[in-house]
Scaffold this motif. Structure first.
Motif, PDB file in Angstrom:
ATOM      1  N   GLN A 134      -4.717   7.878  12.946  1.00 31.40           N
ATOM      2  CA  GLN A 134      -4.949   6.864  11.917  1.00 31.40           C
ATOM      3  C   GLN A 134      -6.359   6.292  12.023  1.00 31.40           C
ATOM      4  N   GLN A 162      -2.029   3.581   5.860  1.00 28.42           N
ATOM      5  CA  GLN A 162      -0.783   3.070   5.293  1.00 28.42           C
ATOM      6  C   GLN A 162      -0.387   1.743   5.935  1.00 28.42           C
ATOM      7  N   ARG A 163       0.330   0.941   5.166  1.00 21.89           N
ATOM      8  CA  ARG A 163       0.917  -0.287   5.676  1.00 21.89           C
ATOM      9  C   ARG A 163       2.251  -0.483   4.971  1.00 21.89           C
ATOM     10  N   PRO A 169       5.143   2.952   1.121  1.00 22.13           N
ATOM     11  CA  PRO A 169       3.911   2.735   1.884  1.00 22.13           C
ATOM     12  C   PRO A 169       2.747   2.369   0.959  1.00 22.13           C
ATOM     13  N   GLN A 170       1.940   1.428   1.401  1.00 19.34           N
ATOM     14  CA  GLN A 170       0.770   0.990   0.659  1.00 19.34           C
ATOM     15  C   GLN A 170      -0.497   1.321   1.467  1.00 19.34           C
ATOM     16  N   PRO A 171      -1.658   1.426   0.810  1.00 23.36           N
ATOM     17  CA  PRO A 171      -2.892   1.690   1.566  1.00 23.36           C
ATOM     18  C   PRO A 171      -3.146   0.588   2.595  1.00 23.36           C
ATOM     19  N   GLY A 172      -3.644   0.995   3.753  1.00 23.28           N
ATOM     20  CA  GLY A 172      -3.849   0.030   4.821  1.00 23.28           C
ATOM     21  C   GLY A 172      -5.241  -0.580   4.869  1.00 23.28           C
TER      22      GLY A 172
END
Length: 259
Positions: free
Chosen positions: A15, A174-175, A238-241
């Protein structure tokens, strides 16, 4: 685990490699002088030295970077001791989310001021600061995860760097998010799953953050908090981190002389 070893292990994670590769994709091939504002372990300063003739690695405590083209200095991004337009590139990542809200605008103004043209900013993207909270054993108050006191969208960064133009931006990693009910239950449990391994102390009193003991009620409430979070994770996915933004300082052309 020793702090230096912990940082080295972090840099090896897939990551982290993805995030840094995306960040450097935005950085111009350069020459000249670059500023790594908030250099931390100096990892990015070393990589910048492959592209720039000289790199200033700046942090609240002077970093330790053994590289002939890297100069390590102590400094505060809310009051940089450099003239306007000092650096061909200013890089600031993993920093603005830690700056107290009442000093955030000053930090952004200073970063823009010392950049001659290119400014690269990296921040968590729309981070849900309720997820991963900690509770200070000394003062009893809640802390945001990893000492992050600000959450950012592209619109917020545009406002903070209003005088600059966005050249390009990207989202990476991801977040997941939580919800108010899950956060309240987890808080009632004492936030046992929070980010107690962080370097930062309590944002309120400065004390070292210590994970609470796992008692029966703690385990039950923590498990309930996880269960209550799951619908939000399923619904949003999942959302962009992370968000990386390349700002450009455009020069105003001089007015034509009056005839």
């Amino acid at each position: 685990m020793d702090l230096a070893v912990q940082r080295a292990e972090l840099r090896k994670s897939p990551q982290e490699r993805e995030r840094i590769d995306d960040l450097f994709r935005l950085i111009p091939e350069g020459g000249g002088v670059a500023l790594d504002a908030g250099a931390w372990d100096g990892h990015l300063a070393r990589r910048l030295a492959d592209r720039y003739d000289r790199v200033v690695a700046l942090d609240l405590t002077a970093p330790t970077v053994d590289h002939e083209r890297v100069e390590c200095v102590q400094g505060d991004i809310t009051a940089l001791d450099y003239p306007d337009d000092s650096f061909d590139l200013v890089l600031c990542t993993e920093v603005l989310e830690h700056v107290p809200a009442d000093r955030l605008a000053a930090a952004c103004t200073e970063l823009a001021r010392v950049a001659r043209r290119d400014l690269i900013i990296g921040v968590p993207f729309r981070q849900d600061l309720r997820l991963g909270q900690t509770t200070c054993r000394d003062c009893g108050r809640r802390n945001p995860p990893w000492g992050h006191v600000n959450s950012f969208s592209l619109e917020k960064l545009r406002d903070l760097f209003g005088a600059l133009r966005v050249e390009t931006s990207s989202l990476v990693g991801q977040r997941v998010d939580t919800n108010a009910l899950a956060a309240a239950v987890t808080d009632l449990a004492g936030n046992p799953r929070g980010t107690y391994g962080q370097e930062q102390g309590c944002v309120h009193c400065g004390a070292k953050l210590v994970r609470p003991q796992w008692r029966l009620t703690t385990k039950a409430l923590a498990a309930l908090g996880i269960a209550l979070q799951k619908p939000t994770v399923w619904w949003r996915g999942p959302q962009p981190g992370w968000m990386h933004v390349h700002f450009v300082k455009e020069r105003q052309t001089e007015a034509a002389p009056q005839v």
